[in-house]
Each structure stands twice: as structure tokens, then as C-alpha cells.
Scaffold this active site. Structure first.
Site, PDB file in Angstrom:
ATOM      1  N   VAL A 198       0.830  -1.202   0.000  1.00  0.00           N
ATOM      2  CA  VAL A 198       0.000   0.000   0.000  1.00  0.00           C
ATOM      3  C   VAL A 198       0.867   1.256   0.000  1.00  0.00           C
ATOM      4  O   VAL A 198       0.583   2.221  -0.716  1.00  0.00           O
ATOM      5  CB  VAL A 198      -0.968  -0.010   1.197  1.00  0.00           C
ATOM      6  CG1 VAL A 198      -1.839   1.243   1.188  1.00  0.00           C
ATOM      7  CG2 VAL A 198      -1.845  -1.260   1.158  1.00  0.00           C
ATOM      8  N   ASP A 199       1.928   1.269   0.792  1.00  0.00           N
ATOM      9  CA  ASP A 199       2.844   2.410   0.783  1.00  0.00           C
ATOM     10  C   ASP A 199       3.398   2.649  -0.614  1.00  0.00           C
ATOM     11  O   ASP A 199       3.448   3.783  -1.101  1.00  0.00           O
ATOM     12  CB  ASP A 199       4.005   2.162   1.744  1.00  0.00           C
ATOM     13  CG  ASP A 199       3.684   2.555   3.174  1.00  0.00           C
ATOM     14  OD1 ASP A 199       2.696   3.266   3.390  1.00  0.00           O
ATOM     15  OD2 ASP A 199       4.429   2.135   4.076  1.00  0.00           O
TER      16      ASP A 199
END
Length: 402
Positions: free
Chosen positions: A166-167
Site C-alpha cells: 500500500v505504501d
């Protein structure tokens, strides 16, 4: 590489980011030729203090940048930062919730001073909902978006994806938004405020999951490998030296697969006659495929399947990935240096004929470029010495705080 020839040459980015999402977004812009100034506290990006994993973050997401170490809580340090953002084209930050606003560097403050700036704000859960003040990392977004709930074996616990998915996706999406905002500014002269959250990115990544859930009403569940409504689809098959994954769920590709393994009798087998039957008899299907490929190496199996247009891939560890010809010939890993030591890191996943990225560059030391940047901002040598003495900025080349 000469960054002055890049597509973003002349664009100044001020990067207040930490860890992955913010620095990763600015890294894309740096790789495209932007001048990225990384604003760090005197202690540096917190990633610098968490061992090998943090060093990996610095090498992957802070290359080609210049570092200035500034104490934003010191009025003189804040004044330095204000000079930076006043001249910036882009400001990126993913500080803890509310931190930049409390310091006076929120989007309204910065855009009031510099209306043409593109201000990028990355948060965990967004700036409007009840969780807007919660601290967040990649893992929280994976948990609360449903990603963990659909990852893992059917009877096992939820699993996180094995890297900061996600980052990394937030960084890519933020960079994409910046490019759109800069293009709009070219047309209108107006800056913009880009806001995105890890939660929103995590939900966006699951587009087909959400759409299928809406259509069927069936809650997505963990299934391990394979897809719940298609077979064989992303199914894991054991070979003589490892495993492969393959997908052949359309009637055409199922027939091709059967021909390749010399089992055309399976086409008329009622257990596997159509996709619905193959889904219902997935365990038996796995046994048939395991028998068919058990005498092949993974590479042999992939070559065989590829000749018939069946999608397949060998499951590789990272050492095998580094040596794979498609990776080496594709230039997906590029070399850089840290203190004379060579390292390799992924580069941009796309190629531009006008701007081939062939080297990684180096991440800066904390405050490595403080003095040079202060000179660019118009500070005299005496003023620079004074800033160093007061602790407003730090660098090896000037006085340390007393």
C-alpha cells in the site's frame, strides 16, 4: 545522468516525507529529472534509524535527492523552510496526522504563500473521517481495507502481503496526481492540493474484488492460491524442482493446456468440462496438473506452456529473480552507490525513449546539502554560520548546535 535533460527538469520539489509513501512519490519525480530537496529534522528521516530495512528505504526512495537538515520547531529553521516552499513547484508530506498544520506548513498555509504550488498530503485514513488523527502504517491500511482478509489460506489467519504494497502504491498514485496537477498548471497557472490516504489506495487496488462482491453479493474470502470463481486460474502446481502458477480457465486455453500435456481426454471429462465444473472439482484438477508437471522443471514447464499461449510463471526467490534474463535485459534493477559501496535497486517500471533511467544515483547523508541549498536561498556565509550555531539547521560543514 544529467537531470537537466529530464522531462521534469527545472521542477523544484520540497520533500517533507518520511519512510516510504512520501519519499517514494518524490523519488518518482527525482527519477524524471526534478530537483528534489529532502527536508529532514536534525536527526534525519526516522527510516535512517531502523537498521537494514530503513537503509533499504533510503536507497530505494531517496536517491538523487539533496538533503537539508532543518529544525522546523525553531523559528529560524521554519523561516528557512518557508523560503524553500515559496520557490517550490511541488511540496510532498506524509508526516503524522496534523503535524504539518501544527507547524504552520499545512496546505492552506503553503498555498497562501505560493498559490502555484502543488501540495501533496498523504495520510493513513484521510483528512475528513473520524480516523483522521490516527497514526497509520501500511499494515493498518491492509487490515482495514480488506486486503488481509482475502490473503492467506482458506482455513488460516488473515495474512499481510509480504511487502509494503500500500505504501508503494500510494507513492505511485501520488506521483501520478502530481504530474496531472503540473500539466493542469501549465494550462491554467493554478496550483492544487492533492490529498490521498493509504486506506483509499488500498481500496482502489482491489477494484475487481469490490466489483465482483457488488455483483454477486458474496463476501470475498481467503482461498489461498487460485481464484474462487475460475479454474485453473493462478493455481499453484508443483514441479520437479519447485512450483509454477498457471491460468487456463477459458475453454480455448483449457483445451490448449490439455493438448500440451497430452491429455485431450480431459476436455470431455465431466469433472472438467467447463469452468464451473473445474471450480467445483478444483482438488481433483490440482492432482491431475501435479501429475502432468511433476517430471518437468519449473523452467521447462513454463516454456512448454508458453508455446501454446497458456499463461504461466515460475515461482522464484529473489536471488533467482535477479538472475532472470527478462530482469537483466529489461534493466529493471539499476546500480547506485553509498559511501563508495555499490547497490542495486528497482528503477521506474516504465521506459521513455527520451529519458532512459540507467543508473540509480545515491541517497544523501543527513544535511549533506544544507550549506549549498542555503546559499541558493540567498543566505550569506555569516547567516549560515548563525543558523548552524542556533541549531536551526545542521550540517557537517557548519557549526553544530551548542
Amino acid at each position: 545522468m544529467d537531470s537537466t535533460a529530464g522531462p521534469l527538469a527545472g521542477v523544484r520539489v520540497v520533500d517533507f516525507g518520511q519512510y516510504v509513501a512520501g519519499p517514494g512519490a518524490a523519488q518518482v519525480l527525482a527519477d524524471l529529472g526534478a530537483d528534489v530537496v529532502k527536508v529532514e529534522s536534525p536527526g534525519g528521516d526516522p527510516a535512517r534509524g531502523i537498521g537494514a530495512y530503513g537503509e533499504a528505504m533510503m536507497r530505494c526512495y531517496n536517491r538523487r535527492k539533496r538533503s537539508i537538515a532543518v529544525d522546523l520547531k525553531n523559528p529560524e529553521g521554519a523561516a528557512v523552510a518557508w523560503r524553500l516552499v515559496a520557490e517550490a513547484d511541488v511540496v510532498v508530506q506524509n508526516m503524522r496526522p496534523g503535524a504539518m498544520r501544527a507547524l504552520g506548513f499545512g496546505p492552506r498555509d503553503v498555498r497562501r504563500l505560493n498559490p502555484g504550488v502543488v501540495y501533496v498530503e498523504i495520510s493513513g485514513f484521510g483528512v475528513n473521517g473520524p480516523s483522521r488523527e490516527r497514526a497509520a502504517l501500511d499494515i493498518a491500511a491492509q487490515a482495514e481495507s480488506g486486503i488481509m482478509n482475502v490473503t492467506g489460506e482458506a482455513e488460516g489467519d488473515p495474512q499481510r502481503v509480504g511487502f509494503v504494497l500500500v505504501d508503494a502504491a500510494a507513492a505511485a498514485n501520488a506521483a501520478q496526481a502530481v504530474l496531472a496537477a503540473l500539466f493542469r498548471r501549465e494550462r491554467t497557472g493554478e496550483g492544487d492540493h492533492v490529498e490521498l490516504s493509504l486506506l483509499g489506495v488500498a481500496i482502489h487496488l482491489q477494484g475487481t474484488v469490490w466489483s465482483e462482491y457488488e455483483q454477486t453479493g458474496n463476501l470475498p474470502r481467503r482461498k489461498g492460491n487460485g481464484q474462487p470463481t475460475l479454474a485453473p486460474a493462478a493455481d499453484l502446481v508443483r514441479t520437479s524442482d519447485g512450483k509454477i502458477v498457471l491460468s487456463a480457465y477459458t475453454d480455448k486455453h483449457w483445451r490448449q493446456l490439455c493438448a500440451l500435456i497430452d491429455r485431450l481426454d480431459l476436455v470431455d471429462d465431466r469433472r472438467f468440462a467447463d469452468n464451473a465444473a473445474r471450480v467445483a472439482n478444483r482438488e481433483e484438477l490440482a492432482g491431475v496438473l501435479g501429475d502432468a508437471f511433476g517430471s518437468y522443471t519449473s523452467e521447462e514447464a513454463v516454456r512448454l506452456l508458453s508455446t501454446g499461449g497458456v499463461v504461466a510463471g515460475a515461482v522464484r526467490d529473489h536471488e533467482e529473480v535477479i538472475q532472470a534474463p527478462d530482469v537483466t535485459e529489461g534493466g529493471h534493477l539499476v546500480a547506485g552507490t553509498v559511501a563508495g559501496e555499490c547497490f542495486h535497486t528497482p528503477t521506474l517500471p516504465f521506459r521513455m525513449a527520451s529519458w532512459p533511467v540507467t543508473e540509480a544515483g545515491s541517497p544523501p547523508a543527513v544535511g549533506e546539502h544544507t550549506v549549498g541549498i542555503l546559499r541558493e536561498l540567498g543566505y550569506s556565509e555569516d547567516a549560515i554560520e548563525s543558523l548552524g550555531s542556533s541549531g536551526a539547521v545542521t550540517a557537517d560543514a557548519i557549526s553544530k548546535p551548542r
